[in-house]
Design an enzyme around this catalytic site. Sequence first.
Site, PDB file in Angstrom:
ATOM      1  N   CYS A 140     -16.142  13.086   5.069  1.00  0.00           N
ATOM      2  CA  CYS A 140     -16.634  11.800   5.367  1.00  0.00           C
ATOM      3  C   CYS A 140     -16.575  11.708   7.061  1.00  0.00           C
ATOM      4  CB  CYS A 140     -15.557  10.658   4.991  1.00  0.00           C
ATOM      5  SG  CYS A 140     -16.133   9.113   5.393  1.00  0.00           S
ATOM      6  N   CYS A 143     -15.576   8.136   8.246  1.00  0.00           N
ATOM      7  CA  CYS A 143     -13.994   7.989   8.432  1.00  0.00           C
ATOM      8  C   CYS A 143     -13.222   8.862   9.287  1.00  0.00           C
ATOM      9  CB  CYS A 143     -13.444   8.611   6.895  1.00  0.00           C
ATOM     10  SG  CYS A 143     -14.506   7.999   5.519  1.00  0.00           S
ATOM     11  N   ASP A 144     -13.683  10.316   9.330  1.00  0.00           N
ATOM     12  CA  ASP A 144     -12.873  11.147  10.301  1.00  0.00           C
ATOM     13  C   ASP A 144     -13.448  11.579  11.713  1.00  0.00           C
ATOM     14  OD1 ASP A 144     -10.906  11.085   8.405  1.00  0.00           O
ATOM     15  OD2 ASP A 144     -11.703  12.572   7.223  1.00  0.00           O
TER      16      ASP A 144
END
Length: 316
Positions: A140, A143-144
């Site tokens: 992701c 997300c990261d």
Amino acid sequence: MATTTEHITCLIIGSGPAGYTAAIYAARADLKPVLYTGLTPGGQLTETTEVDNFPGYPKGITGPVLMDDLKAQAERFGTQVRFGLITKADLKSTPKRFWVDETIEITADTVIISTGASAKWIGLENENRLRLNAGGVSACAVCDGFFFKGQDVAIVGAGDTAAEEATYLSKLCKKVYMIVRRGEMRASKAMQHRVKNTANIEILWDSETKDILGKETVEGAVVTNNKSGEERTLTVSGFFVAIGHKPNTDIFKGQLDMDDLGYLHIQPGSTKTNIDGVFAVGDCADKTYRQAVTAAGSGCMGALDAERYLSAVGAH
Ligand code: NDP
């Protein structure tokens, strides 16, 4: 063979942000929800470390703690959270019938399906190790990606997700290597155009990842050209895998309408499936957004839809 039968007003299947949020709303509406967690209580977020994009946590929170908090909040209003896997469903009967771990039979007036989706992985040993140790392997970018600001990263895949995530990463990272296993991309022409015209994205065509390097964190990736056999070592600190997700909807095949990947069809602007009283929320019905907060939002919608359905049929 079934050994017990229990009737539940509102069954929730799955314990990600969508399922727990549905449970919070359903419990507060006195639907007495029972939530079965599946085999990974807390879902995909229990496999991530820092979550910085869930509203309400200005300092960030770890995925497992966020999921514990959501569970506690659902339980605070009376949700029964049970460990177990729904292995079979008969959604067309009234009430709907379900089997837990093949043995326990339950019936329910309404069901909210929040079984999520699982990211696909390449299947390399070091990929798995560094992913589980939060060492810089992720599925992701949204997300990261932030953790790799100003650094060099690689991303595998050539679909819309990979193209979108490569573009996203290119805005944060110094350089993005996009590893494409064929000589062309599956992504839409518009997405391809964007990737190909982004200066800091280098596309490695006909290329496959042989290994991911690094003991505690990612330090590089070994990539082989499957046409020439040439091997190249990329120095990267983040490795993103965007080769597709698989929605966890196999047990509903033949009963619920879904696309050819298995994502459940819901009516626009609602969580209604093609069967009355069956609602789908979160990633199992969403291949576009796939964020914890959008899953949570749709979980809320599912509980409100379930409540209205129960009132309409006189079951609540
Ligand atoms: P896709 O299945 O579309 O693409 C997966 C990609 O990963 C393919 O390019 C495939 O290669 C590659 N791949 C698969 N396995 C491997 C492997 N083992 N090693 C290397 N590469 C591999 O998945 P997406 O997640 O990209 O998209 C899923 C659906 O969601 C699609 O319908 C897509 O259009 C949609 N979507 C739409 C978006 C939007 O409209 N904004 C955004 C994101 C997704 P190959 O091509 O060789 O098979």
